[in-house]
Design a protein around this motif. Structure first.
Motif, mmCIF file in Angstrom:
data_model
loop_
_atom_site.group_PDB
_atom_site.id
_atom_site.type_symbol
_atom_site.label_atom_id
_atom_site.label_comp_id
_atom_site.label_asym_id
_atom_site.label_seq_id
_atom_site.Cartn_x
_atom_site.Cartn_y
_atom_site.Cartn_z
ATOM 1 N N THR A 194 0.894 2.468 4.175
ATOM 2 C CA THR A 194 1.960 2.325 3.179
ATOM 3 C C THR A 194 3.288 2.231 3.916
ATOM 4 O O THR A 194 3.640 3.118 4.691
ATOM 5 N N ILE A 195 3.999 1.122 3.689
ATOM 6 C CA ILE A 195 5.318 0.939 4.296
ATOM 7 C C ILE A 195 6.385 1.332 3.281
ATOM 8 O O ILE A 195 6.344 0.895 2.127
ATOM 9 N N PHE A 196 7.337 2.140 3.713
ATOM 10 C CA PHE A 196 8.461 2.524 2.876
ATOM 11 C C PHE A 196 9.714 1.842 3.441
ATOM 12 O O PHE A 196 10.076 2.054 4.600
ATOM 13 N N ALA A 213 1.651 6.389 7.104
ATOM 14 C CA ALA A 213 2.946 6.012 6.537
ATOM 15 C C ALA A 213 3.782 5.338 7.611
ATOM 16 O O ALA A 213 3.880 5.839 8.733
ATOM 17 N N VAL A 214 4.370 4.215 7.263
ATOM 18 C CA VAL A 214 5.293 3.515 8.156
ATOM 19 C C VAL A 214 6.637 3.446 7.441
ATOM 20 O O VAL A 214 6.726 2.916 6.336
ATOM 21 N N ILE A 221 1.835 -11.488 7.523
ATOM 22 C CA ILE A 221 1.405 -10.214 8.097
ATOM 23 C C ILE A 221 0.663 -9.378 7.061
ATOM 24 O O ILE A 221 -0.390 -8.791 7.345
ATOM 25 N N LEU A 222 1.197 -9.326 5.848
ATOM 26 C CA LEU A 222 0.581 -8.508 4.798
ATOM 27 C C LEU A 222 -0.737 -9.087 4.300
ATOM 28 O O LEU A 222 -1.547 -8.365 3.697
ATOM 29 N N ALA A 223 -0.960 -10.378 4.552
ATOM 30 C CA ALA A 223 -2.171 -11.034 4.051
ATOM 31 C C ALA A 223 -3.446 -10.466 4.658
ATOM 32 O O ALA A 223 -4.540 -10.711 4.136
ATOM 33 N N SER A 238 0.409 -1.735 1.827
ATOM 34 C CA SER A 238 1.244 -1.797 0.628
ATOM 35 C C SER A 238 2.673 -1.475 1.028
ATOM 36 O O SER A 238 2.912 -0.748 1.994
ATOM 37 N N VAL A 239 3.617 -2.039 0.299
ATOM 38 C CA VAL A 239 5.036 -1.837 0.613
ATOM 39 C C VAL A 239 5.755 -1.297 -0.612
ATOM 40 O O VAL A 239 5.617 -1.843 -1.709
#
Length: 446
Positions: A168-170, A145-146, A201-203, A208-209
């Motif tokens: 998983t970014i929150f 978790a980030v 970056i997400l590519a 997941s955000v």
């Protein structure tokens, strides 16, 4: 508190063409020929003081040589290996006090190699390519978790995903990017670049955000500890320092960070009201950004007030010059003592001249008043402890060791929220990268 509209606080002060010109790219990118000419100025030093000065340790001589030999995408890979947010850092990093200040060309001719501009040239070339420069390792099955989709969180997430972990970014806000999206002058990153970099970056995949998730509100640290194998906190600084002046809560006093965020999200600059006379209190980059953008919106008289001298300002000499070139006045050795109020609204500041006595700031007793339609506070942000003391703090921020481990096992932190930070995008990226490698080692050891 937002300033009310009135005869001296208006929108649409300028024409559409003026707004377009004022908020255009501060430094247009180098073209191919310019990049080759500039790269040819590099001495390719063996001990590379520029690289030592870079918080993320980018191999600057190598990426410049790659540009020189016609390989800008290889140069970008060299940059991204150390700083995955190298595109934004090329735009907002204070290179004049970091890598470029250390450039040997300064001694030879008083003019450094334009390292930041070359970095932008390379990273722009790579980000415009459909082929992503990185491929994920085989999935480890580990979940991390980030918290926070700012520079530290994004850098951490990317490095963890690269190693094959699921992340998983929150993020509390509607958009990812942190200060890159909400906290820098609009003319420093045009054409929605912050979001383009987030997409890049997400590519890599494996990240997941979830937006609208704020720690301490609809997200609990204990739940994250239970659900994930590791947690990284990139919380940033949510609080704003108090002015400690009488009437500072009066209508017409705004936080500069909110003003800048509003500009960053504006679709039409003409709809943003600005006063004729604007005062900005502070001496850092935020103060400069708020003051210059007030001018670019059509303010006639903009003044920055700073309690110490020019040498003590956190804003670099380049940024100070930028403000003055744009017509901003900087008053040093001045501090506000009282907000002047009329009919419940701020109309100016009562100020006192200051001086240093035995290393401490003191008022001289000599005072004066300054009239204003709008007043911005840019006196620094503070860490807000939404964790109710769950982690050890140091100097009002989260205490971490060299690997960005907090006082609680399984929790790492980085960026502006940690003690000893530089409050720079590039430094936050380095924190995220260091933490990710530490997390990776810890997960592999299980």
């Amino acid at each position: 508190m937002a300033a009310a509209k009135g005869p001296d606080i208006q929108a649409h002060r300028l024409s559409k063409s003026d707004y377009a010109a004022n908020f255009a790219d501060l430094h247009p990118p180098l073209d191919h020929h310019e990049a080759l000419v500039e790269s040819d100025r590099c001495y390719f030093c063996h001990d590379a003081p520029c690289q030592t000065a870079c918080p993320t340790s980018i191999d600057i001589p190598l990426f410049i040589r790659e540009i020189q030999t016609g390989q800008p995408k290889s140069a970008a890979k060299t940059i991204f290996d150390q700083n995955i947010l190298g595109g934004m850092c090329a735009r907002v990093c204070p290179t004049e006090t970091l890598c470029e200040e250390a450039c040997v060309r300064n001694e030879a001719e008083g003019k450094p190699v334009k390292i930041g501009m070359l970095q932008r040239y390379a990273t722009d070339a790579a980000m415009g390519d459909e082929r992503h420069p990185y491929a994920r390792a085989q999935s480890t099955g580990k979940q991390v978790a980030v918290v926070g989709a700012g520079p530290a969180g994004l850098a951490c997430a990317h490095r963890l995903a690269l190693h094959g972990h699921e992340v998983t970014i929150f993020e509390a806000r509607k958009k990812s990017g942190g200060l890159n999206e909400y906290g820098i002058a609009t003319y420093k990153a045009v054409d929605h670049f912050a979001q383009k970099e987030v997409d890049f970056i997400l590519a890599i995949g494996g990240i997941s955000v979830e937006h609208g998730k704020a720690l301490g509100k609809n997200l609990k640290l204990a739940d994250l500890q239970a659900r994930f194998d590791a947690v990284f906190l990139g919380l940033g600084l949510a609080g704003v320092n108090a002015l400690n002046a009488k009437n500072e809560d009066a209508e017409g006093i705004e936080d500069a960070v909110d003003f800048i965020a509003g500009l960053r999200q504006a679709k039409n600059f003409g709809r943003i009201p600005v006063g004729r006379r604007v005062l900005v209190i502070g001496g850092g980059m935020t103060a400069i950004d708020a003051a210059v953008q007030s001018k670019k919106l059509g303010a006639e008289d903009v003044t920055i007030l700073y309690r110490r001298g020019e040498a003590q300002m956190k804003a670099s000499p380049y940024e100070q010059d930028l403000a003055q070139i744009n017509g901003v006045t900087i008053k040093h050795w001045v501090m506000p003592k009282k907000v002047l109020v009329k009919n419940g609204k701020a109309v100016g500041l009562a100020c006192e001249y200051t001086e240093e006595k035995k290393g401490k700031l003191a008022g001289t007793g000599e005072t004066f008043d300054l009239a204003a339609d709008m007043i911005f506070k840019a006196i620094g942000q503070t860490y807000v402890d939404v964790l109710d003391g769950a982690l050890l703090l140091e100097g009002g921020r989260i205490a971490v060791d060299a690997e960005k481990r907090t006082s609680v096992s399984g929790i790492w932190a980085g960026g502006d929220c940690v003690a000893g930070g530089q409050d720079l995008t590039v430094a936050a990226v380095q924190d995220g990268k260091v933490a990710a490698e530490s997390i990776h080692r810890a997960l592999n050891a299980r």
